[in-house]
Design an enzyme around this catalytic site. Structure first.
Site, PDB file in Angstrom:
ATOM      1  N   ASP A 140       8.927  -6.010   5.198  1.00 44.64           N
ATOM      2  CA  ASP A 140       7.571  -6.199   4.956  1.00 44.64           C
ATOM      3  C   ASP A 140       7.633  -7.248   3.688  1.00 44.64           C
ATOM      4  OD1 ASP A 140       4.825  -5.687   4.612  1.00 44.64           O
ATOM      5  OD2 ASP A 140       5.232  -4.103   6.194  1.00 44.64           O
ATOM      6  N   ASP A 164      17.098 -14.156  -2.441  1.00 47.56           N
ATOM      7  CA  ASP A 164      17.460 -13.364  -3.601  1.00 47.56           C
ATOM      8  C   ASP A 164      17.746 -11.984  -3.371  1.00 47.56           C
ATOM      9  OD1 ASP A 164      15.051 -12.429  -4.464  1.00 47.56           O
ATOM     10  OD2 ASP A 164      14.779 -14.294  -5.541  1.00 47.56           O
ATOM     11  N   ASP A 166      15.743  -9.701  -5.138  1.00 42.66           N
ATOM     12  CA  ASP A 166      14.631  -9.225  -5.759  1.00 42.66           C
ATOM     13  C   ASP A 166      13.289  -9.088  -4.666  1.00 42.66           C
ATOM     14  OD1 ASP A 166      12.524  -8.117  -7.362  1.00 42.66           O
ATOM     15  OD2 ASP A 166      12.342 -10.019  -8.781  1.00 42.66           O
ATOM     16  N   HIS A 173       1.164  -5.078   0.936  1.00 42.43           N
ATOM     17  CA  HIS A 173       1.197  -4.412   2.389  1.00 42.43           C
ATOM     18  C   HIS A 173       2.333  -3.549   2.419  1.00 42.43           C
ATOM     19  CE1 HIS A 173       1.834  -4.433   6.762  1.00 42.43           C
ATOM     20  NE2 HIS A 173       0.450  -4.615   6.900  1.00 42.43           N
ATOM     21  N   ASN A 187       2.981  15.815  -7.090  1.00 43.70           N
ATOM     22  CA  ASN A 187       2.934  15.381  -8.418  1.00 43.70           C
ATOM     23  C   ASN A 187       1.557  15.160  -9.147  1.00 43.70           C
ATOM     24  OD1 ASN A 187       2.438  13.065  -6.993  1.00 43.70           O
ATOM     25  ND2 ASN A 187       3.721  11.667  -8.079  1.00 43.70           N
ATOM     26  N   VAL A 280      12.688  -0.265  20.933  1.00 41.78           N
ATOM     27  CA  VAL A 280      11.646   0.050  19.746  1.00 41.78           C
ATOM     28  C   VAL A 280      10.693   0.997  19.975  1.00 41.78           C
ATOM     29  CG1 VAL A 280      10.160  -1.291  18.272  1.00 41.78           C
ATOM     30  CG2 VAL A 280      11.855  -2.660  18.856  1.00 41.78           C
ATOM     31  N   SER A 326      -0.272  -1.053  11.000  1.00 41.82           N
ATOM     32  CA  SER A 326       0.561  -1.119  10.065  1.00 41.82           C
ATOM     33  C   SER A 326       0.834   0.030   9.253  1.00 41.82           C
ATOM     34  CB  SER A 326       0.012  -2.149   9.174  1.00 41.82           C
ATOM     35  OG  SER A 326       0.513  -3.538   9.403  1.00 41.82           O
TER      36      SER A 326
END
Length: 495
Positions: A140, A164, A166, A173, A187, A280, A326
């Site tokens: 995503d 990279d 990160d 999203h 929590n 899928v 989504s």
């Protein structure tokens, strides 16, 4: 370019941050081709063919034996034809843009986690096994690993937009999708995710504008598979089908990975990819009453449906109402992970069959809306007997507006839950729901079909319809029965 969900692409959950720009690497998709050579072609021969077509190598996905090459946009058609003509090339195709399917922010209509309640998730959690931590890849916009409701749930990832490691989210999203799957439960913060025994593998293929390319998606699917994902969630898509993404999905499912993808938010039966690919689990979005949202895509190619509006983490530590296919897809991905925790050695096809077990029928969806209780029961979880549900009450009315009566008022006593009001008219009308203190608790205005669906405590309410003189309308009220009415219904049922 891709067909995006809703009104045309991702709508930022934090509207104060301005409109993000598509990254240069995504824009570069217009000058990239994806090339797969036939088996046995030497690397030197590949390089020679690429040079002869005036292309240069940009990237490779060795697991798929695929090369991603750059070409000047004006030369793309000629280069594509040149490579296709070679008997040493299996296929060549344009790289294409994919987009996240729009998150549709809402306010008072979806404040509670009605989807989790509808799926009896607390009962499922109590009965299901948590002996195994299931890795779920969220391919995503990245994930905000520092969000307090995701703390400790997010593992190392990969960023294919910036090349990279990160995978920080600069859009929101992906963080919302990850939260639907794995946000902490119990929590006293925000909402709970579907799977309380998951770890999220963040994989960034969409930029700050929610856009990426099919080459990135294909590479990300392979990377996630190779890095231990048991479930992959794809809340993104495009009307463009590519062999590279198809091959990547084949690579994943061939290794037992469950691939879940959003069907899209255009409200059509036109196939979108990767959701429509074989292997899928494609997902549409349903409302509280198990009807499809108008904007959800549909058709025989859509295998399952799930609640389409869910409370989820937002960027910066806040929370959002995350709506769209989504949002529905990670509900199914999360349930797949719960099912894997229940039966860790189960084959992919068994888990997928469990996801469809006891599905609630939904028109235009192949299997129907997921039934979490039946899915876990099929895998051996011991759940309490399901209580006899008390059906909602329905009241159908017709009315008209006159100069003497510019507002029509309908009073209704309801039990605790959702009062759904649907008004149909060819005139522009306004419908409001007010409580006994004359406070407005729901409102909608416009032509044709108006819908208001507030979650309310038990009590007396008035539905007020206003409009121009001579306007005619129909009114449908769907609401929980009062405790007295529910008891009377149950008594009749038992006798």
């Amino acid at each position: 370019t891709a067909g995006a969900g809703g009104a045309g692409g991702l709508k930022r959950l934090d509207a104060t941050r301005g409109t993000p720009k598509i990254s240069p690497r995504v824009i570069a998709a217009t000058r990239r081709l994806i090339v797969k050579f036939e088996d046995g072609v030497a690397r030197g021969t590949e390089a020679k063919l690429l040079r002869s077509a005036d292309t240069s190598l940009d990237d490779r996905v060795p697991q798929l034996d695929v090369s991603v090459v750059e070409v000047a946009p004006r030369d793309a058609r000629e280069a594509e034809a040149s490579l296709e003509a070679s008997p040493q090339v299996e296929y060549v195709e344009r790289d294409a843009v994919v987009r996240s399917f729009a998150a549709i922010p809402n306010d008072t209509l979806w404040r509670s986690q009605w989807g989790l309640q509808l799926l009896d998730l607390p009962l499922v959690w109590a009965a299901s096994s948590r002996a195994m931590v299931v890795p779920v890849a969220v391919i995503d916009t990245g994930v905000d690993a520092g969000h307090p409701d995701l703390a400790g749930m997010v593992g190392p990832g990969r960023d294919f937009v910036n090349d990279d490691d990160d995978a920080t989210d600069d859009n929101g999203h992906g963080t919302a999708a990850a939260g639907v799957i794995a946000a902490h439960g119990g929590n006293a913060l925000g909402g709970a995710g579907i799977c309380q025994s998951c770890t999220v593998i963040p994989v960034k293929v969409l930029d700050a504008a929610g856009a990426g390319t099919t080459a990135m998606v294909a590479e990300a699917i392979v990377w996630a598979t190779d890095h231990g994902a048991r479930v992959i969630n794809l809340s993104l898509g495009s009307p463009t089908r590519t062999e590279a993404v198809r091959d990547a999905i084949g690579y994943a499912v061939g290794r037992g990975v469950i691939v879940v993808a959003a069907a899209g938010n255009e409200g059509t039966s036109e196939e979108l990819y990767p959701a429509a690919e074989a292997g899928v689990v494609s997902v549409g979005a349903t409302m509280r009453d198990d009807a499809l949202y108008d904007w959800s895509n549909r058709g025989a190619w859509v295998r399952l449906a799930a609640p389409g509006c869910n409370t989820a983490p937002g960027l910066g530590g806040g929370f959002v109402e995350f709506c769209g296919t989504s949002s529905a897809a990670p509900v199914v991905a999360g349930l797949a992970a719960v099912a894997l925790a229940q039966e860790p050695q189960a084959a992919r096809v068994r888990i997928e069959e469990a996801l469809g077990a006891g599905a609630i029928p939904v028109p235009d969806i192949a299997r129907g809306r997921i039934n979490a209780r039946e899915a876990l029961a099929m895998l051996g979880a011991r759940l309490q007997p399901e209580p006899v549900p008390v059906p909602l009450a329905v009241r159908l009315l017709r009315g008209s507006i006159s100069a003497q009566a510019p507002a029509r008022r309908f009073k209704q006593q309801i039990g605790e839950g959702v009062l759904r009001v649907v008004v149909r008219s060819t005139q522009r009308l306004t419908v409001t729901v007010v409580n006994t203190r004359s406070r407005v608790v729901g409102r909608s205005a416009g032509r044709r079909v108006l819908e208001v669906a507030p979650t309310l405590p038990a009590g007396a309410y008035s539905v007020v319809v206003r409009g121009p003189a001579a306007a005619r309308f129909s009114l449908a009220l769907t609401y929980p029965r009062t405790p007295k009415e529910a008891a009377a219904w149950l008594a009749r049922t038992r006798t």
